[in-house]
Design a protein around this motif. Sequence first.
Motif, short mmCIF file in Angstrom:
data_model
loop_
_atom_site.label_atom_id
_atom_site.label_comp_id
_atom_site.label_asym_id
_atom_site.label_seq_id
_atom_site.Cartn_x
_atom_site.Cartn_y
_atom_site.Cartn_z
N HIS A 278 5.35 4.44 -13.48
CA HIS A 278 6.03 3.87 -14.65
C HIS A 278 5.97 4.73 -15.91
O HIS A 278 5.97 4.20 -17.03
CB HIS A 278 5.46 2.48 -14.96
N TRP A 305 9.37 -3.10 -14.69
CA TRP A 305 9.04 -2.12 -13.65
C TRP A 305 9.75 -0.80 -13.87
O TRP A 305 9.18 0.27 -13.71
CB TRP A 305 9.40 -2.68 -12.27
N THR A 331 12.72 -7.91 -14.92
CA THR A 331 12.95 -6.50 -14.65
C THR A 331 14.42 -6.11 -14.66
O THR A 331 14.77 -5.00 -15.04
CB THR A 331 12.30 -6.12 -13.31
#
Length: 357
Positions: A278, A305, A331
């Motif tokens: 990430h 994410w 997300t």
Amino acid sequence: MSTRPTILALASAVLLAGCASTSLESPSDGASTFRHAPLVREAFIADPSAHVFDGRIYVYGSHDVDEPPRDDEPGSAFVMRDYRVLSMDRIGGPVMVHPPGLRLEDVPWADRQLWAPDATHRDGRYYLYFPAKDHDGIFRIGVATGDRPEGPFTAQPEPIPGSYSIDPAVFVDDDGARYMYFGGIHGGQLQRWVSGRYDPAMGETDLQQPDAPALMPRVARLSADLLTFAETPREVMLLDDTGAPLLGGDLDRRFFEAAWVHRHDGRYYFSYSTGDTHTIAYATGDSPYGPFTYRGVVLTPVQGWTTHHSIVEVDGRWWLFYHDTELTDRTHLRSAKVAELVHEADGRIRTIDPFVR
């Protein structure tokens, strides 16, 4: 829905790096606040690709929507169906949300998933590059053209010959040559092209080799008309400081998706998402083809994410555009943001933390 652009006035101090943050807390630790505000709130624009055209800043990105997925492959929740362009006269100024510049139904070869795009221009013509799955479920990269930076754009009837995978990003070198960088593993299907042809049987198998060189992004110089590749795409080699390729198991440094290139003080900077870990990482080199040597982290993990970015110079200052899920904590519903980016005297990029801790 009205086709008139929406203008949102956002205070400069809220948008600039290091200035006042929003009051929302990060669900990740319950103690940090977001350092930068979303550029807009009435549309979810992710994967922001920023450029300065004709003295105005334009941001091309994925238009996240909350719709049911059509397949069960990785990334199936990202079902984007059109592209909306943001623009502003200056960082921190009012942001305009333009009407859709290109819709899925207007791309003859595409079946679904208009993912992260990019754009370039030349001689008053604007070129939008975008990935989409064709009717066989294979990601290809297309190009659409228009007379205005925000569109509307008209898609070519077929994808770029020899194109595959996702996340096209176009870099214009000092000599005017344009290079497209692309690729993404897992849902981006890059692992299915290791033989040079699409092989659905590959699936994730080549990603399960932690001691082998990692899958590398691709680059190809664009043709004079900017509609095709001028050469066969080649690998962009990402190396460690010993000159060895980064390995597939090096999740902190290996390429996942979201390639971007900029040039500063004679160096080429290749930045990208590491995916599982990430971060936005970067490497430097002496040629637009690479090789590039890993140098560090541009952006530490955001909320959400995915992470995807662009880097652009505006009036002598450098800016990082990125996205997170501050407004939704979901997300697939993300918002574009901007932060000032600093190149240190030794050529390194000062790492940006998206939170005030």
